[in-house]
Design an enzyme around this catalytic site. Sequence first.
Site, PDB file in Angstrom:
ATOM      1  CG  ASN A   1     -14.661   3.736   4.434  1.00 34.08           C
ATOM      2  OD1 ASN A   1     -15.769   4.247   4.586  1.00 34.08           O
ATOM      3  ND2 ASN A   1     -14.414   2.851   3.490  1.00 34.08           N
TER       4      ASN A   1
ATOM      5  CE1 TYR B   1      -3.942  -3.576   5.634  1.00 36.58           C
ATOM      6  CE2 TYR B   1      -4.212  -4.737   7.713  1.00 36.58           C
ATOM      7  CZ  TYR B   1      -3.567  -4.572   6.495  1.00 36.58           C
ATOM      8  OH  TYR B   1      -2.544  -5.423   6.156  1.00 36.58           O
TER       9      TYR B   1
ATOM     10  CG  HIS C   1      -6.940   4.857   1.043  1.00 37.95           C
ATOM     11  ND1 HIS C   1      -7.665   6.026   1.153  1.00 37.95           N
ATOM     12  CD2 HIS C   1      -7.768   3.874   1.485  1.00 37.95           C
ATOM     13  CE1 HIS C   1      -8.872   5.747   1.651  1.00 37.95           C
ATOM     14  NE2 HIS C   1      -8.951   4.460   1.850  1.00 37.95           N
TER      15      HIS C   1
ATOM     16  CE1 TYR D   1      -3.945  -2.116   0.433  1.00 34.85           C
ATOM     17  CE2 TYR D   1      -2.646  -3.238   2.117  1.00 34.85           C
ATOM     18  CZ  TYR D   1      -3.748  -3.194   1.286  1.00 34.85           C
ATOM     19  OH  TYR D   1      -4.660  -4.214   1.296  1.00 34.85           O
TER      20      TYR D   1
ATOM     21  CG  ASP E   1      -6.768   9.248   1.040  1.00 32.86           C
ATOM     22  OD1 ASP E   1      -7.692   8.812   0.341  1.00 32.86           O
ATOM     23  OD2 ASP E   1      -6.556   8.825   2.198  1.00 32.86           O
TER      24      ASP E   1
ATOM     25  CG  ASN F   1     -12.343   0.339   6.040  1.00 31.38           C
ATOM     26  OD1 ASN F   1     -11.777   1.244   5.421  1.00 31.38           O
ATOM     27  ND2 ASN F   1     -13.001  -0.623   5.447  1.00 31.38           N
TER      28      ASN F   1
END
Length: 192
Positions: free
Chosen positions: A115, A67, A22, A17, A94, A69
């Site tokens: 999220n 993560y 993100h 990632y 972001d 969320n």
Amino acid sequence: MNETWLIVGLGNPGRDYEKTRHNAGFRAIDLLAGSLGCKIDRMKFQGLYTQVNYKGKKLMLLKPQTYMNLSGRSVLQLSAYFSIPPARIIVMFDDISLPPGRLRVRADGSAGGHNGIKSIIAEVGSQSFPRVKIGVGAKPHPEMDLADWVLSTFSAQEEKALKNALEWAGEAALAIIDHGVPEAANRYNGKQ
């Protein structure tokens, strides 16, 4: 007792990632840590964090490792432990409604479909925390899946535009601490 502030950079942990849209928050906070002469490398509160003194204030830098969320869990644990109120929690993340390289500083507001912010609002129980939004560009086609878009990487052109913004995001966060949100917004909103 010195004032304590928390600056959070949002992203997803793991190499896959690293360079995605993100993860603009992670990248911005790493640059900020570098400019403050520290590394975000202590594991606690479901995140990586460090503490640094800044102009007589205690500054906590946090990269949640939950993560995106579930970012709020990490933010809540650290802010509760150090008794940091929402007004002194600055979140860098972001924003797809801004072109790459643009910043927007806001005092508060809804999650706007993000999220990570949704999770922080839910866990902290307030939307009244300052934020620094880092433009990552809108989806190229309306029918494209949003998750696919935010987990995509930047073009070489976008990376160029982003380079300054990632540094300015950290400066904007410090400007919020030094001068308040309106002044930080004046300096950094729309800067390119």
